[in-house]
Design a protein around this motif. Structure first.
Motif, mmCIF file in Angstrom:
data_model
loop_
_atom_site.group_PDB
_atom_site.id
_atom_site.type_symbol
_atom_site.label_atom_id
_atom_site.label_comp_id
_atom_site.label_asym_id
_atom_site.label_seq_id
_atom_site.Cartn_x
_atom_site.Cartn_y
_atom_site.Cartn_z
ATOM 1 N N PRO A 62 0.799 -1.231 0.000
ATOM 2 C CA PRO A 62 0.000 0.000 0.000
ATOM 3 C C PRO A 62 0.830 1.278 0.000
ATOM 4 O O PRO A 62 0.279 2.365 -0.136
ATOM 5 C CB PRO A 62 -0.814 -0.114 1.296
ATOM 6 N N TYR A 63 2.160 1.162 0.152
ATOM 7 C CA TYR A 63 2.999 2.353 0.213
ATOM 8 C C TYR A 63 3.533 2.787 -1.144
ATOM 9 O O TYR A 63 4.165 3.848 -1.253
ATOM 10 C CB TYR A 63 4.174 2.129 1.168
ATOM 11 N N GLY B 104 -3.329 9.198 -0.857
ATOM 12 C CA GLY B 104 -3.131 9.002 0.577
ATOM 13 C C GLY B 104 -1.875 9.683 1.078
ATOM 14 O O GLY B 104 -1.421 10.684 0.517
ATOM 15 N N THR B 105 -1.289 9.119 2.131
ATOM 16 C CA THR B 105 -0.119 9.747 2.752
ATOM 17 C C THR B 105 1.174 9.353 2.047
ATOM 18 O O THR B 105 1.225 8.390 1.291
ATOM 19 C CB THR B 105 -0.028 9.348 4.233
ATOM 20 N N PHE B 106 2.221 10.118 2.342
ATOM 21 C CA PHE B 106 3.538 9.906 1.734
ATOM 22 C C PHE B 106 4.598 9.753 2.814
ATOM 23 O O PHE B 106 4.441 10.235 3.939
ATOM 24 C CB PHE B 106 3.917 11.100 0.849
ATOM 25 N N GLY B 107 5.696 9.114 2.451
ATOM 26 C CA GLY B 107 6.867 9.122 3.305
ATOM 27 C C GLY B 107 7.504 10.501 3.272
ATOM 28 O O GLY B 107 7.218 11.316 2.377
ATOM 29 N N VAL C 251 1.309 20.315 6.667
ATOM 30 C CA VAL C 251 1.153 19.148 5.790
ATOM 31 C C VAL C 251 1.228 17.837 6.583
ATOM 32 O O VAL C 251 1.365 16.765 5.992
ATOM 33 C CB VAL C 251 2.220 19.134 4.667
ATOM 34 N N ARG C 252 1.107 17.912 7.885
ATOM 35 C CA ARG C 252 1.288 16.709 8.708
ATOM 36 C C ARG C 252 0.296 15.595 8.354
ATOM 37 O O ARG C 252 0.629 14.409 8.475
ATOM 38 C CB ARG C 252 1.195 17.054 10.193
ATOM 39 N N THR C 253 -0.911 15.962 7.916
ATOM 40 C CA THR C 253 -1.892 14.922 7.578
ATOM 41 C C THR C 253 -1.562 14.214 6.269
ATOM 42 O O THR C 253 -2.162 13.183 5.952
ATOM 43 C CB THR C 253 -3.304 15.523 7.475
#
Length: 311
Positions: free
Chosen positions: A53-54, A101-104, A165-167
């Motif tokens: 999923p990443y 979604g989110t990122f590294g 941008v923490r979310t």
């Protein structure tokens, strides 16, 4: 008068509806299979994305990892030194889209006497490939590696806990980079916080030459013409001191100097990106660029590493 069919023909006629239904079912199954194949064609890497999923962005190619920009549009925001503690502020570069979604995330430190402008090219380059990147200023341009390591960690904490941008960030997938003393700082940060997923010192400088404590996959980048932090007394001992069980690599740039990381460089860009993707995102699609080990070339003096990678 009703004509009677021979018994054999009657039998065949009675079986016809059943055969038609069978044929309909077979055609339906074939159509479903074709549709499934079409979906797989229309959504390349769909299965891979489900397995990991990443993963972010399309399947990589040599041209895509060498490109100055990836597929994501990038926005940036400035962070004032007055609004943070533990480091000197900086600039956050991040993918504009939230659809994936989110990122590294990666924090990057400049070197001795330098500001974030000296490593700013890495911001949009890496962010456009699917990372949130924080190029920082340090509290003082004269800060030593240990201090820069602490500041990189403070920057990551700010990024994941307080930034605007923490979310957008997965706080479990973080890495550090740095140039010169900032590279030495990247090693210090990885030593202090073993949960980091990747570290990349770029022509790093540090009086400490031995790093057996590191548990973070580390790509050490040196330059054959470095007279400030010669590879023989910095990058090479850094690399050889890392645990043999660690995912690690040593890239020595050909015809390069200590300051090569201060301007856009295709070789640094492609291998840094591949390393971050492989270990922050666990994206095995990038393994092909790291293993088998790259061979010496016009831009690579030497490349060492352990393959295949563990994680």
């Amino acid at each position: 008068m009703r004509h009677l069919l021979p018994s054999g023909d009657a039998s065949r006629r009675r079986r016809t509806p059943s055969k038609s239904r069978s044929r309909t079912v077979r055609l339906g199954l074939a159509a479903a299979a074709a549709a499934t194949g079409l979906c797989a064609t229309l959504v390349p890497g769909a299965q891979a994305a489900a397995d990991n999923p990443y993963e972010r962005g399309p399947a990589p190619t040599v041209s895509s990892i060498e490109a100055a920009r990836g597929t994501y549009a990038v926005s940036q925001t400035s962070v004032s030194s007055l609004s943070v503690t533990g480091f000197g502020g900086g600039t956050i570069y991040y993918p504009t889209s939230t659809a994936d979604g989110t990122f590294g995330a990666v924090a990057v430190s400049p070197g001795y006497t330098a500001s974030q402008s000296s490593i700013a090219w890495l911001g949009p380059r890496l962010a456009s490939q699917g990372f949130v990147v924080f190029t920082i200023d340090t509290n003082s341009t004269l800060d030593q590696p240990a201090s820069r390591g602490r500041q990189l960690l403070a920057a990551l904490d700010y990024l994941t806990e307080r930034s605007t941008v923490r979310t957008r960030i997965d706080s479990t997938r973080l890495g550090v980079m740095g140039h010169s003393m900032g590279g030495g700082g990247a090693l210090e940060a990885a030593k202090s916080r073993t949960s980091l997923q990747a570290a990349i010192p770029l022509t790093g400088w540090n009086l400490d030459k031995s790093w057996p404590e590191l548990r973070t996959p580390t790509l050490v980048v040196g330059a054959d013409g470095d007279s400030v932090a010669p590879v023989s007394s910095h990058s090479e001992p850094f690399y050889t001191s890392l645990p043999s069980t660690l995912d690690k690599a040593y890239l020595e740039l050909n015809n390069a100097t200590h300051f090569t990381p201060n301007t856009s460089d295709t070789t640094i860009g492609k291998y840094s990106l591949s390393w971050l993707k492989r270990f922050i995102d666990n994206d095995t699609r990038y393994e092909q660029f790291l293993c088998p080990l790259p061979r010496p070339s016009a831009t690579i003096e030497e490349y060492r590493g352990n393959c295949p990678h563990n994680s």
